[in-house]
Structure formats: C-alpha cells, structure tokens
Design an enzyme around this catalytic site. Structure first.
Site, mmCIF file in Angstrom:
data_model
loop_
_atom_site.group_PDB
_atom_site.id
_atom_site.type_symbol
_atom_site.label_atom_id
_atom_site.label_comp_id
_atom_site.label_asym_id
_atom_site.label_seq_id
_atom_site.Cartn_x
_atom_site.Cartn_y
_atom_site.Cartn_z
ATOM 1 N N HIS A 63 15.847 -16.378 11.448
ATOM 2 C CA HIS A 63 16.250 -16.246 10.045
ATOM 3 C C HIS A 63 15.042 -16.161 9.127
ATOM 4 O O HIS A 63 13.908 -16.486 9.502
ATOM 5 C CB HIS A 63 17.148 -17.417 9.629
ATOM 6 C CG HIS A 63 16.482 -18.765 9.658
ATOM 7 N ND1 HIS A 63 15.854 -19.312 8.556
ATOM 8 C CD2 HIS A 63 16.358 -19.691 10.645
ATOM 9 C CE1 HIS A 63 15.382 -20.506 8.865
ATOM 10 N NE2 HIS A 63 15.671 -20.759 10.134
ATOM 11 N N CYS B 185 15.519 -23.536 15.305
ATOM 12 C CA CYS B 185 15.660 -22.123 14.962
ATOM 13 C C CYS B 185 14.281 -21.520 14.672
ATOM 14 O O CYS B 185 13.297 -22.227 14.543
ATOM 15 C CB CYS B 185 16.579 -21.958 13.759
ATOM 16 S SG CYS B 185 18.303 -22.399 14.106
#
Length: 417
Positions: free
Chosen positions: A313, A332
């Site tokens: 992301h 992440c």
C-alpha cells in the site's frame, strides 16, 4: 575509474554499486559537488550510473552469480579476511586525517571498493570517499561517504560471516531459480525493496517499508488480483490491541483526530464512550479509517491472496523511505512511488487504465476497486546476499535473524564516542 572497477573484480567479483538501488544514485547525482572532489566527481558519477542494472534479484542465473561470489569470498577468507575499522570520532569523512583512515583503506581494498594501488595515507581523500560510497550502495546504506555508526557496523562484519551469508542465500536462491512469470513483483524483505519485473528485466524498483522485528512481513508466494483506490483502512485486531487501545488511554480524541469510526459486526456505529478502554473489549469491534490524506494506506492498496492479512500500500508517511532502517510496519509493505507500480500492474492486464486515469482517480478521492483482468505473481522473499550479472555483490542486514549469523555491535567492533 576503469582500473578501480577491474581491481574490484579481481578481489571479490566486483563492487556492488547502485545496481539495485537507482534511487540512492539519483540522490547522489543531485548532490552539490564538493570543492575538494571537483576533479573526480563527474567521473565517479558516470561510473556509478554505468553500473546500474536492469537484471532482477531473482533470476534463473542469480544462483550461478552467487557461486562465483562464494569462490572469491572464500579466497578473501583464506587470505585472512579484512581488518577491523575503528575511529576516535563519531564519523570519518572527507578531509579527516587520522591513523584509523589507514585501516579503512585496507578494509575497502580487501573487498574491492578501493583500488589496490590507492596507497595507505592517513588522509580521508576523494578516493576513500568514493570507495565508501560504493561500499554503502552495495550494503543498502545511504551513499553519503560518511563512515558513521551504520557504515562502521557493516564494515566490521567479518569476511567469514559474509561468506556464510552467501552460502545460506545460495540455497534460497536455488529454490527460486525457476520460471517466475513473464511479469511479476518481488519484495525483498531485508533489502526493503520492490522490483517490478517484465520479460526478465526490471521495469521499476521501489523503496519499501516492511515489518518490524516483532511484526515481521511474511515470506510467501501469491498473486495480485485487485487494487483499491482511496481505500478504507480496517484496523487489524493485533493493532487494536497493541496500539489503538494504549493510544486511546493516552488521548481519548485519538479516533476523531485520525478519522477512525467504530462499528459492530452488524454495521451499527458506536461512540468511543461506549467501550471500556481498560480492557480488550475494543477488539470485539471493527475500527475503520476513512479515505483521505491521513489514511494509513495512503491513496491505494494492492491486494494479493494470503492468510496473513498483509498487502502492499501507499502511505502518508513518506519520510520513512529516506531512512537506511525501513522496518516500521506491522507486516504490510509500504511502497514508494506507488503510482508508477500500479500503472505498470494495470498496463497489460487492464489497458483502459493509464497513468492519467490513475492520477485522476486518486485526485478525485472517491472509493474505487479495480480487479486485474490477469493476476500477477508476487514473491515476498528473504534474501540478505546476492550477486548480479555484472559480478557485483550485495549484502543486507539479517533483520529477522533468519541467517543464524546475528552480529552484535560489540562483535562488530564499534568504537565511536
């Protein structure tokens, strides 16, 4: 500079310059030329640019390149390795004159970062500066030419440890030496770097921020199937427990400041006052951050199938990409210049999406999910040492201690005031 490069090849199979790190090289090119180095600066920069490579870290030939590097590092070990480097000051840099510069020269010569005929002067001159920058580039450090704490630690990892790193990673690389796909994304976790590869060549490289030591980014193979533009962020239970509850106990306005709303699992919204923050009650609810400039996922989320609930992301915290240490996430992976990556992801699988449409969608701020018409493989790998087709050798810190060769600062010979 050709003689310097050939000397490096003879010593260790080449000096790993900016082969996999175009961003640091570009930053160096934009740096103001130093008066003391005016005669050599342009030549050095051209040399660094010439070493940039389009070959991916994971390729059918990478294992054989590492085998050659192992032979050369074995020779270094057999010859006694390289000397330890110490310093009486916080940093050694251009213009410094002290006895410790001599051991620094010997160290750089041993690994091929400095020409064998550069001499053993105690002055940190332009040649030492260039050698330090080359060393820093191939160890994933900012190429500022300053021997500070991080560079000193890397310099003082013994040659036999570097050899063991190459041998350990050879096994990993052999296991991934098959066909990975015509187009794929590779995340090298210890390097905190992402490669977008097409037809055996790297189309773009991206600096990344990956998981903390206690919240590690997982090693996995999967396929990217969807992009979420201007996404909501649903806070994982682990972050609710470890981060959000403590922050709410410190500042009850934290949720409002960060545009995070609370819902039960039937979709009913709750006020923060309805939750007992002295317990784990909050983990029973859904916390959702609204899209926008402060959203933790930034402007886009890249989804791939996995059981770890991780994804790639964007991020509003762009400053983290400029650090040598980029292990800050909860598992992440944050992507620098994410628009370039997603435009590439969409280019062949969903051709009605181009960069202009990507920019406009993000600018509009509206939620939009885009399914890729063809899934793209993604490999999240753990590679701390590798070599390239040009004969250059990269090393990265074994951040998760998976090599079994963890070095402490004491054994690394730190002696900085």
């Amino acid at each position: 500079m050709t003689g310097l490069w050939m000397a490096g090849l003879a010593a260790v199979g080449g000096v790993d310059l900016a082969v996999a790190q175009p961003a640091p090289v570009q930053a160096l090119l934009q740096q103001q030329q130093r008066i003391e180095w005016r005669d050599q600066f342009d030549t050095t920069m051209r040399s660094l640019q010439a070493m940039e490579s389009s070959f991916p870290t994971l390729s059918p030939d990478t294992a054989s390149h590492v085998e050659h590097a192992i032979q050369r590092y074995s020779a270094i070990v057999q010859q006694g390795g390289w000397p330890m480097v110490t310093s009486s000051r916080k940093a050694m840099k251009l213009g410094v004159r002290e006895e410790h510069v001599v051991s620094l020269r010997r160290r750089l010569m041993a690994s091929g970062d400095l020409e064998q005929t550069a001499g053993l002067s105690d002055t940190f001159d332009s040649y030492v500066d260039a050698g330090v920058r080359r060393f820093q580039l191939r160890h994933g450090l900012s190429p500022d030419g300053v021997v500070g704490k991080s560079t000193l630690v890397a310099l003082n990892v013994p040659a036999d440890v570097r050899l063991s790193q190459l041998e350990t990673n050879l096994v990993r690389l052999r296991s991934m030496s098959g066909f990975l796909g015509d187009r794929y994304v590779m995340v090298n976790i210890p390097a905190a770097e992402i490669e977008a590869v097409e037809n055996g060549r790297v189309r773009s490289r991206h600096t990344a921020v990956v998981g903390k030591i206690d919240r590690q980014t997982p090693i996995l193979n999967s396929s990217i199937y969807e992009l979420n533009f201007n996404p909501y962020w649903t806070v994982p239970v682990s972050i609710i427990r470890k981060d959000l509850i403590p922050k709410m106990n410190e500042d009850p306005a934290y949720l409002d400041k960060n545009r995070i709303r609370i819902f039960d699992w039937k979709g009913n919204e709750l006020a923060w006052q309805q939750i007992d923050w002295s317990t784990d009650e909050a983990t029973q609810y859904q916390f959702r951050q609204e899209p926008g400039e402060i959203n933790s996922l930034g402007s886009v989320r890249i989804n791939f199938h996995n059981t770890h609930q991780v994804y790639l992301h964007d991020t509003p915290s762009k400053s983290l990409f400029g650090s040598d240490y980029r292990f800050h996430s909860s598992g992440c992976v944050r992507v620098q210049n994410v628009r370039e990556l997603i435009t590439w992801l969409l280019s062949s699988t969903t051709p009605d999406w181009d960069r202009a449409r990507v920019d406009e969608t993000i600018r509009a701020g509206t939620r939009e999910d885009v399914k890729l018409k063809s899934k793209i493989p993604i490999y999240m790998a753990y590679v701390t040492a590798w070599a390239t087709a040009e004969g250059v050798v990269h090393f990265r810190e074994d951040i998760y201690n998976r090599d079994g060769l963890l070095m402490s600062e004491a054994t690394a010979g730190i002696n900085l005031q």
